[in-house]
Design a protein around this motif. Structure first.
Motif, PDB file in Angstrom:
ATOM      1  N   THR A 158       0.870  -0.928   0.205  1.00 35.31           N
ATOM      2  CA  THR A 158      -0.128  -0.008  -0.057  1.00 35.31           C
ATOM      3  C   THR A 158       0.690   1.284  -0.053  1.00 35.31           C
ATOM      4  OG1 THR A 158      -1.964  -1.146   1.466  1.00 35.31           O
ATOM      5  CG2 THR A 158      -1.652   1.418   1.200  1.00 35.31           C
ATOM      6  N   ARG A 159       1.984   1.256   0.995  1.00 32.04           N
ATOM      7  CA  ARG A 159       2.734   2.533   0.900  1.00 32.04           C
ATOM      8  C   ARG A 159       3.600   2.624  -0.378  1.00 32.04           C
ATOM      9  NH1 ARG A 159       7.738   3.977   1.601  1.00 32.04           N
ATOM     10  NH2 ARG A 159       8.504   1.756   1.730  1.00 32.04           N
ATOM     11  N   ARG A 160       4.008   1.391  -0.840  1.00 35.01           N
ATOM     12  CA  ARG A 160       4.738   1.558  -2.150  1.00 35.01           C
ATOM     13  C   ARG A 160       3.968   1.961  -3.488  1.00 35.01           C
ATOM     14  NH1 ARG A 160       6.238  -3.506  -2.200  1.00 35.01           N
ATOM     15  NH2 ARG A 160       8.287  -3.030  -1.187  1.00 35.01           N
ATOM     16  N   ALA A 161       2.735   1.686  -3.366  1.00 39.10           N
ATOM     17  CA  ALA A 161       1.906   2.085  -4.360  1.00 39.10           C
ATOM     18  C   ALA A 161       1.455   3.464  -4.238  1.00 39.10           C
ATOM     19  CB  ALA A 161       0.473   1.280  -4.281  1.00 39.10           C
ATOM     20  N   LEU A 162       1.301   4.148  -3.136  1.00 39.81           N
ATOM     21  CA  LEU A 162       1.074   5.266  -2.931  1.00 39.81           C
ATOM     22  C   LEU A 162       2.375   6.225  -3.325  1.00 39.81           C
ATOM     23  CD1 LEU A 162      -0.417   7.870  -2.016  1.00 39.81           C
ATOM     24  CD2 LEU A 162       0.215   7.057   0.369  1.00 39.81           C
ATOM     25  N   MET A 163       3.467   5.640  -2.788  1.00 39.03           N
ATOM     26  CA  MET A 163       4.771   6.502  -3.210  1.00 39.03           C
ATOM     27  C   MET A 163       5.179   6.401  -4.648  1.00 39.03           C
ATOM     28  SD  MET A 163       6.083   7.640  -0.481  1.00 39.03           S
ATOM     29  CE  MET A 163       4.266   8.328  -0.313  1.00 39.03           C
ATOM     30  N   GLU A 164       4.661   5.333  -5.352  1.00 33.39           N
ATOM     31  CA  GLU A 164       4.921   5.136  -6.781  1.00 33.39           C
ATOM     32  C   GLU A 164       4.039   6.275  -7.663  1.00 33.39           C
ATOM     33  OE1 GLU A 164       4.510   1.855 -10.367  1.00 33.39           O
ATOM     34  OE2 GLU A 164       4.471   1.344  -8.274  1.00 33.39           O
ATOM     35  N   LEU A 165       2.662   6.277  -7.098  1.00 34.48           N
ATOM     36  CA  LEU A 165       1.844   7.252  -7.718  1.00 34.48           C
ATOM     37  C   LEU A 165       2.536   8.785  -7.416  1.00 34.48           C
ATOM     38  CD1 LEU A 165      -0.961   7.874  -9.095  1.00 34.48           C
ATOM     39  CD2 LEU A 165      -1.918   7.673  -6.821  1.00 34.48           C
ATOM     40  N   LEU A 166       2.698   8.976  -6.499  1.00 30.07           N
ATOM     41  CA  LEU A 166       3.176  10.646  -6.226  1.00 30.07           C
ATOM     42  C   LEU A 166       4.436  10.708  -6.750  1.00 30.07           C
ATOM     43  CD1 LEU A 166       2.614  10.834  -2.360  1.00 30.07           C
ATOM     44  CD2 LEU A 166       1.213  11.677  -4.073  1.00 30.07           C
ATOM     45  N   ARG A 167       5.350   9.734  -7.223  1.00 30.99           N
ATOM     46  CA  ARG A 167       6.686  10.043  -7.837  1.00 30.99           C
ATOM     47  C   ARG A 167       6.214  10.270  -9.395  1.00 30.99           C
ATOM     48  NH1 ARG A 167       8.830   5.842  -5.897  1.00 30.99           N
ATOM     49  NH2 ARG A 167       8.511   4.319  -7.738  1.00 30.99           N
ATOM     50  N   GLU A 168       5.527   9.443  -9.835  1.00 30.90           N
ATOM     51  CA  GLU A 168       5.286   9.387 -11.196  1.00 30.90           C
ATOM     52  C   GLU A 168       4.231  10.612 -11.540  1.00 30.90           C
ATOM     53  OE1 GLU A 168       3.282   5.976 -12.063  1.00 30.90           O
ATOM     54  OE2 GLU A 168       4.959   4.691 -12.011  1.00 30.90           O
ATOM     55  N   GLU A 169       3.367  11.243 -10.857  1.00 21.99           N
ATOM     56  CA  GLU A 169       2.385  12.113 -11.281  1.00 21.99           C
ATOM     57  C   GLU A 169       2.306  13.286 -10.093  1.00 21.99           C
ATOM     58  OE1 GLU A 169      -1.257  10.870 -12.590  1.00 21.99           O
ATOM     59  OE2 GLU A 169      -0.457   8.710 -12.854  1.00 21.99           O
ATOM     60  N   GLY A 170       2.934  12.987  -9.049  1.00 16.40           N
ATOM     61  CA  GLY A 170       2.821  14.154  -7.987  1.00 16.40           C
ATOM     62  C   GLY A 170       1.395  14.027  -7.283  1.00 16.40           C
ATOM     63  N   ALA A 171       1.220  15.123  -6.721  1.00 20.90           N
ATOM     64  CA  ALA A 171       0.200  15.281  -5.704  1.00 20.90           C
ATOM     65  C   ALA A 171      -1.422  15.178  -6.834  1.00 20.90           C
ATOM     66  CB  ALA A 171      -0.237  16.561  -4.941  1.00 20.90           C
TER      67      ALA A 171
END
Length: 262
Positions: A158-171
């Motif tokens: 869950t944390r990894r999926a959230l961090m990956e999303l933020l890294r790829e597209e930001g907030a």
């Protein structure tokens, strides 16, 4: 297979309102607090119990258009063997308490405010669905990524999926699919709450709340499923966010109308 999956999705969709009705049945004085608590409890319980069907539904929606065929038995077998029946439960459960409180309280309040209008249920349902969509879209983005077949299955997923999303597209990535979520939830809730009074008139005031909920939920799912398919694909990260109507039309044009009801 597609029809069976759709019927399961209908049951998944209408269960919270049925549970909420059961929770409220023993309450002598219905207040906004009681409604909010009952709605939150129903949504959380539904989330935990029905999460395997939600994962299967998402897999069907994401698999359409890719190589190979997917069967309901195959998806369930894969979920069982990979221990993924409750994948995405953490973000799904986290959004249910505020979602349930908001959804049913807003729907009941708006229906009461416009009680003199024949379409009061439709208005209340769409308002509730639209507001809850704004609340749950970030959670939905993470949940869909976790439920995809390629997602990691470890405890830190869950944390990894959230961090990956933020890294790829930001907030702004947390708002991916917001328009689709508003229309999906707005349409489903509009049909569900709008159909309550006509169904009770047709079936009788003593009709089973579960029966009424299933019929209303089936109607809502029939209308909102194409939007849900587009939403799942957008939130998985497939392509750039597009205008919802364009995304639905493109899916139907490239893969056929049945792709909108996997």
């Amino acid at each position: 297979v597609g029809l069976l999956a759709w019927l399961l999705a209908c049951l998944l969709a209408c269960l919270p309102a049925c549970l909420r009705g059961l929770a409220m049945s023993g309450v002598q004085q219905t207040t906004n607090l009681n409604k909010a608590m009952a709605g939150s409890f129903a949504m959380l319980l539904e989330c935990v119990v029905m999460n395997p069907l939600d994962v299967a539904k998402t897999r069907f929606q994401l698999s359409t258009g890719r190589s190979g065929s997917v069967s309901l038995a195959g998806v369930l077998r894969d979920l069982w063997t990979s221990r993924a029946l409750w994948r995405g439960l953490a973000p799904a459960a986290a959004m249910q308490l505020p979602r349930g409180a908001l959804k049913f309280t807003v729907a009941d309040s708006v229906r009461a405010r416009f009680s003199g209008l024949p379409a009061a249920g439709l208005v209340g349902g769409f308002a509730a669905g639209s507001l809850e969509a704004v609340l749950i879209t970030p959670f939905e983005c993470v949940k869909v990524r976790l439920q995809s077949a390629v997602a990691s299955a470890d405890r830190d997923a869950t944390r990894r999926a959230l961090m990956e999303l933020l890294r790829e597209e930001g907030a702004p990535g947390l708002a991916r699919g917001l328009e689709a979520t508003i229309w999906r939830n707005g349409l489903w809730n509009a049909v569900y709450f709008g159909a309550q009074a006509p169904l009770h008139q047709a079936l009788g005031q003593d009709a089973s709340p579960f029966l009424v909920g299933c019929v209303a939920g089936a109607g809502g799912s029939l209308l909102s499923t194409p939007v849900d398919v587009a939403k799942s694909r957008l939130q998985e990260g497939r392509g750039r966010p597009a205008w919802l109507l364009l995304a639905v039309v493109q899916i139907g044009k490239k893969e056929g109308p049945l792709a909108l009801y996997p």
